[in-house]
Design a protein around this motif. Structure first.
Motif, short mmCIF file in Angstrom:
data_model
loop_
_atom_site.label_atom_id
_atom_site.label_comp_id
_atom_site.label_asym_id
_atom_site.label_seq_id
_atom_site.Cartn_x
_atom_site.Cartn_y
_atom_site.Cartn_z
N GLY A 139 -3.44 -3.62 6.35
CA GLY A 139 -3.40 -4.48 5.24
C GLY A 139 -3.97 -5.72 5.78
N LEU A 140 -3.84 -6.07 7.31
CA LEU A 140 -4.63 -7.10 7.84
C LEU A 140 -6.08 -7.16 7.65
N ALA A 141 -6.78 -6.11 7.34
CA ALA A 141 -8.18 -6.00 6.66
C ALA A 141 -8.40 -6.75 5.61
N ASN A 142 -7.63 -7.16 4.94
CA ASN A 142 -7.72 -8.10 3.90
C ASN A 142 -8.32 -9.49 4.24
N ALA A 162 0.50 -3.87 1.41
CA ALA A 162 0.29 -2.67 1.96
C ALA A 162 1.82 -2.08 2.44
N LEU A 163 2.53 -2.80 2.75
CA LEU A 163 4.02 -2.32 2.95
C LEU A 163 4.64 -1.85 1.79
N LEU A 164 4.29 -2.56 0.61
CA LEU A 164 4.93 -2.12 -0.60
C LEU A 164 4.30 -1.03 -1.01
N TYR A 165 3.18 -0.62 -0.91
CA TYR A 165 2.45 0.50 -1.21
C TYR A 165 2.98 1.63 -0.45
N ALA A 166 3.16 1.38 0.81
CA ALA A 166 3.65 2.64 1.54
C ALA A 166 5.02 2.98 1.29
#
Length: 259
Positions: free
Chosen positions: A95-98, A115-119
């Motif tokens: 998610g850091l790629a944001n 990203a964490l919520l998605y996962a």
């Protein structure tokens, strides 16, 4: 094999929808709740911010997030099948790629949290589908949350102040580069001399509907020797946030052309 692919695609699309909706709701809420100034029409602004966030976040998750999650899921099945927590951590790192798209530290944090919520939603959804349990809750929560936020801003949003004649004239004269630039920006008259002409400019407004006004600008002029008297008027229909031409009578004063 085909059933597995269809199930994977369905799961990723549902995860994308739920994650995008929840995160967009939170960002739109935080954007409005942190303002110090009085904000009217908070429901409309909330929905506007939600749609903007939903569009950007949804596109990023749909394309980038799903591709990365499928790749990590493949690696998990091969190397760490029983460690869902590692799947969540690795996806959060991506998610850091944001920050590449939005070069800001706060946006990088937003990307990680999304990203964490998605996962986590993805893994929870996977378990529910594996156990053949109902998925209604995954649609109920985001939709219900949207309704709750909508209701909240509907209740706390202060009522718009009345739109008055004075507001209508101020709005009509707020533009630049028109013949009404020099008219009074409130109800009343201005008198003076322009190129030897005695000039009277008057701004007036009449209510023709609920918070709808006919705003008229009238200009009278005369030469000091009572030669060349004339009158010109232009009117607009004005309501909150909009203006349209209504009528125009007479010719522009000669000193407009002289200047």
């Amino acid at each position: 094999m085909q059933h597995e692919i269809i199930s994977l695609i369905f799961r990723k699309l549902v995860t994308t929808f739920v994650t995008t909706t929840i995160f967009s709701l939170l960002l739109a809420f935080l954007n409005l709740i942190g303002r110090e100034e009085i904000t009217y029409n908070q429901v409309e602004q909330f929905i506007g911010w939600f749609l903007i966030c939903f569009m950007y976040i949804g596109v990023i998750i749909l394309i980038y997030g799903n591709l990365v999650s499928v790749g990590i899921e493949y690696l998990q099945r091969k190397w760490f099948k029983r460690h869902d927590w590692l799947y969540v951590v690795i996806l959060g790192f991506f998610g850091l790629a944001n920050q590449i798209i939005f070069p800001d530290f706060q946006m990088a944090i937003v990307g990680v949290l999304a990203a964490l919520l998605y996962a986590m939603i993805d893994k929870l959804l996977y378990r529910k589908m594996t156990e053949s349990k109902s998925l209604k809750l995954f649609f109920f929560i985001p939709i219900t949350s949207l309704m709750i936020f909508w209701g909240y801003f509907h209740v706390v949003s202060p009522a718009m102040p009345p739109f008055t004649k004075e507001d209508a004239i101020e709005f009509a004269t707020s533009g630049e580069g028109t013949v009404i630039d020099h008219f009074p920006r409130e109800i009343g008259q201005w008198e003076g001399k322009i190129n030897g002409y005695q000039v009277t400019r008057e701004s007036n407004a009449k209510e023709i509907g609920k918070e709808i006004y006919l705003v008229t600008f009238t200009e009278r002029w005369s030469w000091t020797q009572s030669i060349g008297e004339g009158i010109y008027s232009i009117s607009y229909t004005v309501e909150r946030g909009s203006l349209s031409a209504h009528s125009e009578e007479g010719n522009l004063p000669p000193y407009y052309r002289e200047n």
